[in-house]
Design a protein around this motif. Structure first.
Motif, PDB file in Angstrom:
ATOM      1  N   VAL A 248     -43.905 -16.464   3.529  1.00  0.00           N
ATOM      2  CA  VAL A 248     -44.509 -17.009   4.753  1.00  0.00           C
ATOM      3  C   VAL A 248     -44.346 -16.020   5.904  1.00  0.00           C
ATOM      4  O   VAL A 248     -45.281 -15.790   6.683  1.00  0.00           O
ATOM      5  CB  VAL A 248     -43.874 -18.361   5.126  1.00  0.00           C
ATOM      6  N   SER A 249     -43.156 -15.409   6.008  1.00  0.00           N
ATOM      7  CA  SER A 249     -42.949 -14.468   7.120  1.00  0.00           C
ATOM      8  C   SER A 249     -43.906 -13.284   7.002  1.00  0.00           C
ATOM      9  O   SER A 249     -44.396 -12.780   8.014  1.00  0.00           O
ATOM     10  CB  SER A 249     -41.495 -13.994   7.169  1.00  0.00           C
TER      11      SER A 249
ATOM     12  N   PRO B 299     -39.949 -18.751   2.135  1.00  0.00           N
ATOM     13  CA  PRO B 299     -40.036 -18.330   3.542  1.00  0.00           C
ATOM     14  C   PRO B 299     -40.253 -16.832   3.707  1.00  0.00           C
ATOM     15  O   PRO B 299     -40.894 -16.414   4.674  1.00  0.00           O
ATOM     16  CB  PRO B 299     -38.697 -18.773   4.138  1.00  0.00           C
ATOM     17  N   GLY B 300     -39.753 -16.023   2.773  1.00  0.00           N
ATOM     18  CA  GLY B 300     -40.011 -14.593   2.882  1.00  0.00           C
ATOM     19  C   GLY B 300     -41.503 -14.302   2.847  1.00  0.00           C
ATOM     20  O   GLY B 300     -42.027 -13.530   3.657  1.00  0.00           O
TER      21      GLY B 300
ATOM     22  N   ASN C 140     -40.025  -6.605   5.832  1.00  0.00           N
ATOM     23  CA  ASN C 140     -41.271  -7.356   5.666  1.00  0.00           C
ATOM     24  C   ASN C 140     -42.328  -6.904   6.671  1.00  0.00           C
ATOM     25  O   ASN C 140     -43.526  -6.901   6.370  1.00  0.00           O
ATOM     26  CB  ASN C 140     -41.023  -8.865   5.823  1.00  0.00           C
TER      27      ASN C 140
ATOM     28  N   ASP D  71     -34.668  -8.082   5.230  1.00  0.00           N
ATOM     29  CA  ASP D  71     -35.971  -8.708   5.429  1.00  0.00           C
ATOM     30  C   ASP D  71     -36.752  -8.132   6.601  1.00  0.00           C
ATOM     31  O   ASP D  71     -37.940  -8.420   6.750  1.00  0.00           O
ATOM     32  CB  ASP D  71     -35.795 -10.217   5.622  1.00  0.00           C
TER      33      ASP D  71
END
Lengths: 164, 164, 164, 164
Positions: free
Chosen positions: D108-109, D105-106, D88, D85
């Motif tokens: 959102v990040s 959440p991925g 990202n 991740d």
């Protein structure tokens, strides 16, 4: 999926190395492959990008900074990583085969990471030392003496079955 | 801020290399320095961690995976990065000085990245080739022949003024 | 292996948030845990490092830059990553449990990455929106209202069996 | 240099979200832009890649793994990062503008990191909470209600001068 050929080499190199980089970039484009390099406007990165661009090829630059400042002209797909030299690991993972021209420790780190990641590396005028001997013996590291020979080896690596 | 000494080397090495790694780990702890390595339960990483741990030192492991599975015993501060070999760049940035023992391309990549990042590297029984010659000439790469000599060189690099 | 508690939060926050960060840092040290944060000399990073340091705790700073310039006083183990905000992923992988205080998008990214990596996150005064609701429902995100309550929740997460 | 539009969103989403992703992918290609996404063969990544590919567009996939296993069909330029991740952060740095559809959440990040990196983010059906309010106020986060409106906003962001 397109075939990406990574071309690595120093930011400060002699003129004949720049000429090799330019011609290898051209021939990569002429073969319909994508050129991938470190993206900076210097040395082997600049020359290989120019060669591929002038032959209407596609060029991917994996940049160390978090912007495109200092990027070589001719880069079509700019990937700023903001990771500094840790991006060298991405350069090799994203390349199907790697060409290494003369360079400094950054280039050596890319050759080493490429070998560890199982990639074949064609070396043009960049002799390495003892720790690399096993990779020459098993044919994962291959020396070439001209830009044309480099690309002939790339052909055999990209299309191994057609040649078998 | 504590002084971190990075010890790099192969996951599969001969017994005398493991013995060097163990003793360098011990001496790093005895000097009050922190040992940093790649954290895996193999080769130079395992042996150096054991040495520092047995001498009550602090050990930081910068792990390639995203968990502590396969971590060497004796690691106090585990830093799973989930970045694979891209974490080699962090290993060297986080080390004040680096020791390199015999290893494969992973170790070579760490030496190369360390030099590029301006770190001094003490080599114990790990000869490198032509691209590294300029770094020997300017004293950034230094050969040692025993664990004790390695640590004596570390002392001179960590406390340069006291020795001047 | 030591227990690392990650404390995340903004570089520019109000005084009561700094006070929370300072006291949580102190209590982390008093519990024998290691404080991990983003290492910069600002806001929650600075205040939590000061708290842990004044209570003789160990502090790990995972820095975005490739040097220790701009590092908070009180950091014992400095890990410059040279990766910018990509280091946020390492912050959460290296933490056993995470505390999040008020912050901006950097802190939100750390909470999100922590949840994705399976870490529990204790929130002190940092309300998040709809996408986080499932994590509150399954107890992976937990709200606290004081520094003391935050640390009581950390105790229950670090030593779950003793409490069962 | 080509214009890269990042399309982010969940690996497991409802059918209407997949339909949005597909149509946005198509329209990105029809505008001559390059689609960049996380490259996996799931959810928004798969659907947007399919849309762009069917409209003869170019698709870049920034993959979390170190191989192309599990990659979405239709990816032209595969960049395996081996960084999980942490990639990202690269997704957003390499995108000129970002579109975010529903996700976990991925996603959102990625929105959070994009805002921190100064990128504009067009949100289609993905409501976020309080910490994001300032970015709505300054116009860096923009809500859209259809795929067509999303692309109209992209046009205004990619070619701001022509529209002024």
């Amino acid at each position: 999926m397109l075939t990406l050929i990574g071309v690595m080499g120093g930011a400060v190199v002699e003129d004949d190395v720049l000429d090799h980089a330019y011609r290898i970039g051209r021939m990569i484009a002429e073969h319909g492959w994508v050129l991938l390099n470190g993206g900076r406007n210097a040395g082997v990165m600049q020359a290989s990008a120019r060669g591929a661009h002038e032959a209407d090829g596609l060029v991917v630059g994996i940049l160390p900074g978090d912007t495109t400042v200092g990027m070589a002209p001719g880069i079509d797909i700019a990937i700023p990583t903001g990771m500094g030299d840790a991006r060298n690991a991405i350069n090799v993972l994203a390349s199907h085969v790697i060409v290494a021209l003369q360079g400094g420790p950054g280039t050596v780190s890319e050759v080493a990471l490429a070998l560890k990641a199982g990639r074949s590396v064609v070396m043009l005028g960049f002799p390495l030392g003892v720790p690399f001997s096993p990779y020459y013996e098993r044919g994962q590291l291959i020396d070439a003496s001209t830009a044309e020979e480099t690309v002939a080896i790339l052909e055999s690596l990209v299309h191994p079955r057609e040649r078998a």
